[in-house]
Design an enzyme around this catalytic site. Structure first.
Site, short mmCIF file in Angstrom:
data_model
loop_
_atom_site.label_atom_id
_atom_site.label_comp_id
_atom_site.label_asym_id
_atom_site.label_seq_id
_atom_site.Cartn_x
_atom_site.Cartn_y
_atom_site.Cartn_z
N CYS A 1 0.87 -1.21 0.05
CA CYS A 1 -0.04 0.10 0.05
C CYS A 1 0.86 1.09 -0.10
O CYS A 1 0.65 2.24 -0.75
CB CYS A 1 -0.91 -0.02 1.19
N ARG B 1 5.28 -7.85 -0.94
CA ARG B 1 5.32 -6.87 -1.79
C ARG B 1 6.04 -5.59 -1.30
O ARG B 1 5.92 -5.06 -0.27
CB ARG B 1 3.95 -6.33 -2.36
P1 NAD Z 1 -4.59 -8.57 -3.54
O1 NAD Z 1 -3.62 -8.26 -4.73
O2 NAD Z 1 -4.26 -9.27 -2.49
O3 NAD Z 1 -5.86 -9.02 -4.27
C1 NAD Z 1 -6.79 -8.75 -5.34
C2 NAD Z 1 -7.39 -9.90 -5.88
O4 NAD Z 1 -8.65 -9.20 -6.85
C3 NAD Z 1 -6.61 -11.05 -6.37
O5 NAD Z 1 -7.04 -12.31 -5.67
C4 NAD Z 1 -7.15 -11.04 -7.79
O6 NAD Z 1 -7.23 -12.43 -8.32
C5 NAD Z 1 -8.62 -10.45 -7.74
N1 NAD Z 1 -8.95 -9.92 -9.25
C6 NAD Z 1 -8.46 -9.26 -10.15
N2 NAD Z 1 -9.11 -8.95 -11.08
C7 NAD Z 1 -10.41 -9.46 -10.87
C8 NAD Z 1 -11.56 -9.40 -11.51
N3 NAD Z 1 -11.70 -8.96 -12.66
N4 NAD Z 1 -12.70 -10.25 -10.98
C9 NAD Z 1 -12.48 -10.74 -9.81
N5 NAD Z 1 -11.27 -10.66 -8.93
C10 NAD Z 1 -10.35 -10.06 -9.41
O7 NAD Z 1 -5.14 -7.02 -3.44
P2 NAD Z 1 -5.43 -6.42 -1.75
O8 NAD Z 1 -4.23 -6.40 -1.17
O9 NAD Z 1 -6.44 -7.20 -1.18
O10 NAD Z 1 -5.95 -4.94 -2.12
C11 NAD Z 1 -6.99 -4.69 -3.02
C12 NAD Z 1 -7.31 -3.30 -2.80
O11 NAD Z 1 -7.32 -2.77 -1.47
C13 NAD Z 1 -6.11 -2.48 -3.63
O12 NAD Z 1 -6.50 -1.14 -3.90
C14 NAD Z 1 -5.33 -1.98 -2.30
O13 NAD Z 1 -4.55 -0.78 -2.51
C15 NAD Z 1 -6.46 -1.85 -1.09
N6 NAD Z 1 -5.90 -1.98 0.17
C16 NAD Z 1 -5.25 -3.08 0.79
C17 NAD Z 1 -4.77 -3.21 1.85
C18 NAD Z 1 -3.74 -4.22 2.25
O14 NAD Z 1 -3.32 -4.28 3.42
N7 NAD Z 1 -3.45 -5.15 1.25
C19 NAD Z 1 -5.33 -2.46 2.86
C20 NAD Z 1 -6.09 -1.30 2.36
C21 NAD Z 1 -6.68 -1.22 1.10
#
Ligand code: NAD
Length: 439
Positions: free
Chosen positions: A266, A333
């Site tokens: 993030c 990451r």
């Molecule tokens: P991640 O990479 O762990 O997971 C994303 C998921 O989305 C994957 O499993 C992927 O296969 C899926 N995906 C992609 N395209 C898709 C589609 N068209 N249909 C269905 N599924 C699909 O991501 P994350 O870490 O959970 O982060 C998600 C969002 O939340 C990002 O914008 C991130 O910045 C934000 N965020 C993350 C955190 C964190 O701690 N990881 C905290 C707050 C906000």
């Protein structure tokens, strides 16, 4: 209530599971077939404390479902949440291809009024883009189905995601429709019982709130790392300085520890994306550019200290404790360990690493270029020095006597300042940490 959560990563899987825990019927959808198959077989695709038990419980109760079929999932849903990744594009801006692909699919499949909630971290204006994308798909089908867009950025922290989700400091809701407010309030009511507020605002402000929060936190880290480096030159102790300033209520004690720089999925990307948003709008975010620059330098601070101590690292063996970007997660990451290990290898060192849970992720990056030790002590055998990169609790009070017998030299470079310099010196170690030059 029936809802669909799209994306079963750290945010989607935790959010969906926590909503199911309150009795909501949740379908988590992902394009990754393998992930969905694992989840349907009770195997967690990520490491997050407490998540496996909660998924299992709700899955067995029939309130939590996993599917690759978005169209079927949204058939009975009042709410669909988008929680897919928004990685940095080549120019630093947030890559919206996954968010917009989901929006397109929702638009092409929905057949009743729905609230489309954006949980992914997205630049200001994305709410409008999602709205247009969905509407364009409805128009193609001559459908007059209505929908509302809500921005509901997520603030959970990996490693304590469940607690953060169940007991959030606040819930940000960017919304422009009364009916959507009612549904979102109902959905979040169980998490507000202890006085955690829902803060309502317009969609753009909600989108901006998320970037501002992460950028502010990154700024605190880089600022304290800059101060730590100066402390070393001046003979001051940054830990004392931190205590000194942290007791000032206007500053507070949180997020002012110095270390090897921020990482994770993030902060780095969100700082980059906000700088890019500034550029795109003719505004130069000078503070944030410096935050990024300081962070890039800080990731190599331990290697610089090692080089200063040894002159050359050619043929040296270096033990590394901790690979994940922070404790209690397997997420690597943008982890500082990636830069540190890369540089160690470039300087000709052999690396023996240990992490409680991140080996699977580390192997994807380093393959057989490093040695993966079975426990923290095995990593020390025949090593010339130990680097502490992630502050896993098990590193806090190790068997120092055993460590001394295993290491070639009793030499510790601590990137997380987890030991008391006086005690560690008394234990017979040469100790290098961040923001304090020991003589
Ligand atoms: P991640 O990479 O762990 O997971 C994303 C998921 O989305 C994957 O499993 C992927 O296969 C899926 N995906 C992609 N395209 C898709 C589609 N068209 N249909 C269905 N599924 C699909 O991501 P994350 O870490 O959970 O982060 C998600 C969002 O939340 C990002 O914008 C991130 O910045 C934000 N965020 C993350 C955190 C964190 O701690 N990881 C905290 C707050 C906000």
């Amino acid at each position: 209530m029936n809802i669909t959560v799209v994306g079963t990563g750290y945010v989607g899987l935790v959010s969906g599971t926590c909503f199911a825990e309150t009795g909501v019927n949740v379908t988590c959808v992902d394009v990754d077939k393998n992930k969905i198959e694992m989840l349907n077989n009770g195997i967690m695709p990520i490491y997050e404390p407490g998540l496996s038990e909660m998924v299992d419980r709700n899955f067995k109760k029939g309130r939590l479902h996993f599917s690759t079929d978005l169209g079927s999932a949204i058939k009975d849903s009042e709410v669909v949440m988008i929680a897919v990744g928004t990685p940095p594009g080549e120019d630093g801006s947030a890559d919206l291809q996954y968010v917009l692909a989901v929006a397109k699919e929702i638009g092409s499949q929905m057949d009743h009024y729905m609230i489309i909630v954006n949980k992914s971290t997205v630049p200001v204006g994305t709410g409008d883009k999602v709205r247009k994308t969905v509407q364009a798909e409805l128009n193609k089908r001559n459908s007059d189905t209505g929908f509302d867009i809500v921005s509901n950025p997520e603030f959970l922290r990996e490693g304590q995601a469940i607690t953060d989700f169940l007991k959030p400091d606040r819930i940000i809701v960017g919304v422009e429709s009364e009916s959507a407010v009612k549904v979102i309030n109902r959905l979040y009511k169980p998490f507000m019982l202890n006085g955690h507020p829902v803060i309502e605002m317009d969609i753009k402000s909600a989108e901006m709130t998320k970037y501002t929060a992460n950028s502010m936190l990154a700024t605190k880290i880089s600022f304290m790392n800059d101060i730590a480096n100066l402390c070393e030159l001046l003979g001051a102790d940054v830990n004392k300085v931190r205590e000194g300033i942290g007791s000032d209520k206007r500053i507070g004690p949180y997020f002012i520890h110095s270390g090897t720089g921020y990482g994770g999925s993030c902060f780095p990307k969100d700082v980059k994306a906000l700088i890019r948003t500034g550029n795109d709008n003719g505004y130069d975010l000078k503070v944030l550019k410096a935050v990024e620059e300081v962070n890039d330098l800080q990731k190599s601070v331990l290697v610089r200290k090692l080089l200063k101590r040894f002159g050359s690292l050619e043929g040296k063996t270096v033990a590394v404790w901790g690979l994940a970007f922070k404790p209690h997660t397997d997420d690597m990451r943008e982890a500082p360990s990636l830069v540190i290990i890369d540089e160690l290898l470039k300087h000709g060192a052999k690396v023996k690493a240990y992490d409680q849970v991140a080996f699977k992720e580390a192997k994807k990056v380093f393959g057989d270029r490093i040695i993966y030790s079975k426990d923290q002590y095995a990593a020390l055998e025949e090593a010339d020095a130990l680097l502490i990169v992630t502050e896993w609790p098990e590193f806090r009070d190790p068997n120092f006597t055993k460590m001394k017998t295993l290491l070639k030299n009793p030499l510790i470079f601590d990137g997380r300042n987890i030991y008391d310099p006086k005690e560690i010196k008394e234990a017979g170690f040469e100790y290098h940490c961040i923001g304090l030059k020991l003589t």
